[in-house]
Design an enzyme around this catalytic site. Structure first.
Site, PDB file in Angstrom:
ATOM      1  N   LYS A 111     -46.849   9.507  32.575  1.00  0.00           N
ATOM      2  CA  LYS A 111     -46.671   8.068  32.456  1.00  0.00           C
ATOM      3  C   LYS A 111     -46.375   7.711  30.997  1.00  0.00           C
ATOM      4  CE  LYS A 111     -51.682   7.493  32.071  1.00  0.00           C
ATOM      5  NZ  LYS A 111     -52.892   6.833  32.600  1.00  0.00           N
TER       6      LYS A 111
ATOM      7  N   TYR B  66     -40.272  -6.492   1.716  1.00  0.00           N
ATOM      8  CA  TYR B  66     -40.693  -7.863   2.027  1.00  0.00           C
ATOM      9  C   TYR B  66     -41.923  -8.243   1.202  1.00  0.00           C
ATOM     10  CZ  TYR B  66     -37.680  -8.210   6.172  1.00  0.00           C
ATOM     11  OH  TYR B  66     -36.605  -8.283   7.018  1.00  0.00           O
TER      12      TYR B  66
ATOM     13  N   MET C  71     -38.908  -3.566  10.377  1.00  0.00           N
ATOM     14  CA  MET C  71     -38.648  -3.274  11.787  1.00  0.00           C
ATOM     15  C   MET C  71     -37.836  -1.994  11.952  1.00  0.00           C
ATOM     16  SD  MET C  71     -36.725  -5.553  14.698  1.00  0.00           S
ATOM     17  CE  MET C  71     -38.052  -6.746  14.896  1.00  0.00           C
TER      18      MET C  71
END
Length: 748
Positions: A411, A638, A687
């Protein structure tokens, strides 16, 4: 599946022998020596060849949960191969005068039944037979499918070897003659092929102990056979005896029919079916390594040999060797066979290695720099160690008691490793039971051609019940009311009953015997097993250990009570990875191995305890996209969280939190490995990118790569390190690795 691969080698070797037997049919090698001997070779023994090919096709294409997509691909490939063969033999057919009086009707008959050249009938017969058996399988129960294919064979038999009996009835003779207006022989895809295709599919499900069950209406069997070892110690002798007896009866049948001049043709015998069946089972019982090359060789031998017969005759005439190469049937058989085998091996060698028109120098790979290799095209990727996976499977199996099997948890994309690669590899290792979280995961495995039982541990919405039936998925009954819902679907569904013994998640409570009993009484549910989940098996305290034993005792009491009420529990299971490591004595029919299968455990302490016995399967790597300097006083990333106090060199990695890299690793809390040295993460992880400091690492360049999980030199970063640094467990870390990461096997 590994057992299947291991045993299917005998089939591959006999394929070549079967192809040579087909050549014997068309050359009659013993005719000059003894007409009787030649009849036995070409009209009895060699008649096993084509049924054998059909059995192989049914075994691998129609049996054991083969998906419709795989079936479609096989049919398309066979059809295209048939078209190519038609065009290949057009000149030979014209040369032989086969098409002199051809009409649209005869052309259609050739295309659908007879083949445009005498041996090409096999391909439309294979296509038509598969379509017929697949349709019967879909709409009829197993016994009805067997009956229909058997009746079709008997009808074909009466138009073939037993035709002399049919003509005694004017009505039957007229019916068969009308049929011969549509096809030249009944040995075609309508009458001849289906019974052997069906038998092959059925044999595929009639696996030794530990295989799938026979579901009504599908090719899956509950019947069990003795364990395989060497020459199938308990079965090989039985199959050999069955084959020899069947062949004896078939020989007597053939010679009697010949003596009384009954056959119209001699491709179909009553005892051909049991003879082919026992031969196939006998070959399966012989352990030897499979060979993809021999499979291809046998196909090319079958396809090419008529052309080579014609070619030999054409060459023999100007050389004045017709007396030797054509009129001597044995020499003709030897020459054609040798040419066919040689040509087949040459073609497969060319296809395997390719023809290189241009030699290209392969550059050496420097992991610090971009060398233009295929690997350099990857942005970020997961590398899987096949050897480590094999080691972990072997270790976990060594803990299992006899008759217990692994049911790997694949899974969450196999805990981030890639369900396709992992499940397919496990299939090859002989594992044919898996568990997943939802129907979508099970369907994906089927589309990856993963065979075996697939148990869905979680909830499936009623709208997806058709998927359970279509893809032969086994559903967990999460409680009694859900069992009724599954039953109302109206089709036979295979299930495992979840029993709640204290985790209070999914499963009917163990004390609710009446509710549990009602599940077993539901007419559309086939209960293959019952299970529970031990919620403290990864704990270390005395309290947690005691809770394990309380749950186990509750489970066993419930199973015994159900058995006493007449509710048979075919298979039971209660252990996952930690349960097996801590309490192997509780292993029953299955162990749902998850995290341990992938070579790690949930935390550092457990990894230290069992780490020497398990090997991590996964490494995570990312490409260096750019290298640049950061001047004193300049900030990076950032929020200007990092400001250089002195001149620094930065490397920007093509990986970020969208790929599963924890954002909490930002600002120096995490590091990567480049060139065997540690490179700390600076600033905030983005990201899609991560910035690392490589000031102290020489020769870092764009196109190189960094290791985020794995080893390089003396240093190692593990999933446990990630989990410890972020306050979670490795299960979460691995399962959150992003879907856009390419999963590849490590080159060995």
């Amino acid at each position: 599946m590994a057992e299947e691969k291991k045993l299917s080698g005998g089939l591959d070797y006999f394929r070549v022998a079967a192809a040579l037997l087909v050549i014997a049919i068309h050359t009659a090698p013993l005719e000059a020596v003894s007409e009787t001997a030649d009849f036995f070779l070409t009209r009895v023994l060699a008649r096993l060849a084509v049924p054998f090919f059909f059995l192989v096709t049914g075994y691998f294409v129609l049996g054991r949960d083969k998906t419709s997509s795989r079936l479609r691909r096989f049919l398309v490939r066979t059809f295209l191969f048939y078209l190519g063969a038609i065009f290949l033999y057009l000149p030979f057919g014209i040369y032989a005068g086969h098409y002199e009086h051809i009409t649209f009707g005869t052309a259609l008959r050739m295309f659908l039944f007879d083949g445009s050249f005498y041996h090409l009938w096999y391909f439309p017969a294979c296509i038509l037979g598969i379509l017929l058996v697949a349709s019967l399988k879909r709409f009829l129960p197993l016994k009805a499918t067997a009956a229909v294919t058997g009746i079709l064979y008997l009808l074909g038999l009466m138009g073939d070897s037993y035709y002399g009996l049919m003509v005694k009835s004017a009505l039957l003779a007229s019916l068969y003659e009308a049929g011969f207006g549509l096809w030249s022989y009944t040995r075609n895809g309508l009458f001849f092929a289906p019974v052997f295709l069906f038998l092959g599919a059925w044999i595929s499900t009639n696996k030794p102990e530990g295989s799938l069950s026979l579901r009504e209406g599908s090719f899956l069997s509950d019947q069990k056979e003795p364990c395989m070892s060497g020459f199938y110690a308990c079965g090989g002798l039985r199959f050999l005896t069955g084959f020899l007896l069947s062949l004896l009866f078939m020989s007597a049948e053939a010679f009697l029919l010949r003596h009384f001049k009954i056959p119209r043709h001699d491709s179909m015998y009553l005892f051909l079916v049991p003879s082919a069946y026992f031969l196939f089972r006998l070959l399966l019982s012989v352990e030897c390594k499979p060979s993809a090359r021999l499979r291809a060789v046998s196909t090319w031998i079958y396809l090419l040999h008529p052309a080579l017969i014609i070619l030999l005759r054409m060459v023999a005439k100007p050389l004045h060797l017709t007396w030797l190469l054509v009129e001597n049937p044995f020499i003709q058989f030897v020459c054609v066979s040798a040419m066919a085998v040689g040509a087949a091996f040459a073609i497969t060698a060319l296809k395997q290695h390719g023809i290189r028109w241009k030699t290209t120098k392969i550059p050496e790979v420097n992991p610090m720099k971009n060398n233009g290799s295929f690997e350099s095209g990857r942005r970020a990727w997961i590398e899987l160690d096949r050897t480590a996976l094999h080691h972990n499977v072997a270790y976990l199996k060594s803990l299992l008691p006899e008759n217990c099997r692994l049911m790997p948890a694949v899974k969450a994309n196999a805990y981030g490793h890639g369900a396709k690669l992992i499940a397919q590899e496990l299939n090859l290792l002989g594992i044919d039971a898996f568990c997943v979280a939802c129907a979508a995961e099970g369907v994906r495995l089927r589309k990856y051609n993963v065979t075996g039982e697939i148990l869905i541990l979680g909830y499936t919405h009623p709208s997806q019940f058709p998927l359970l039936y279509r893809y032969h998925l086994t559903q967990t009954v999460v409680d009694a009311s859900y069992g009724k819902c599954l039953n109302e679907f109206g089709e036979k569904l295979h299930v495992h009953v979840g029993i709640d013994t204290g985790m209070h998640r999914l499963g009917e409570r163990s004390e609710n015997l009446e509710h549990l009993q009602s599940i077993f009484r539901l007419e559309n549910l086939v209960v293959d097993g019952v299970f529970t989940h031990l919620c403290t098996s990864d704990g270390q305290t005395a309290e947690e250990e005691n809770y394990i034993r309380l749950q186990a005792a509750s489970f066993y009491r419930t199973v015994e009570a159900l058995e006493a009420l007449g509710c048979t529990c075919p298979r039971i299971h209660l252990l996952s990875s930690y349960g097996l490591l801590r309490h192997p004595e509780m292993a029953e029919d299955y162990v749902r191995a998850g995290i341990a299968l992938y070579g790690v455990l949930s935390n550092s302490d457990d990894t230290k305890r069992w780490g020497s016995s398990l090997k991590p399967v996964l490494s995570l790597k990312a490409r260096i996209a750019s290298v640049k300097e950061l001047l004193p006083g300049e900030s990076a990333g950032y929020g200007i969280c990092y400001t250089a106090k002195e001149k620094r060199r930065l490397a920007i990695l093509a990986i970020g939190y969208a790929d599963g890299l924890p954002r909490s690793f930002s600002c120096g809390k995490g590091f990567v490995l480049i060139g065997g040295k540690k490179a700390p993460i600076i600033g905030r992880i983005c990201m899609d990118q991560t910035i690392v400091d490589v000031t102290e690492i020489p020769d870092v360049a764009a196109g190189g790569y960094a290791v985020l999980i794995g080893s390089w030199g003396q240093h190692q970063i593990t999933a446990c390190d990630w989990a410890h640094a972020t306050g979670t467990i490795t299960n979460e870390i691995l399962s959150r690795l992003g879907g856009r990461l390419e999963r590849v096997w490590k080159e060995e």
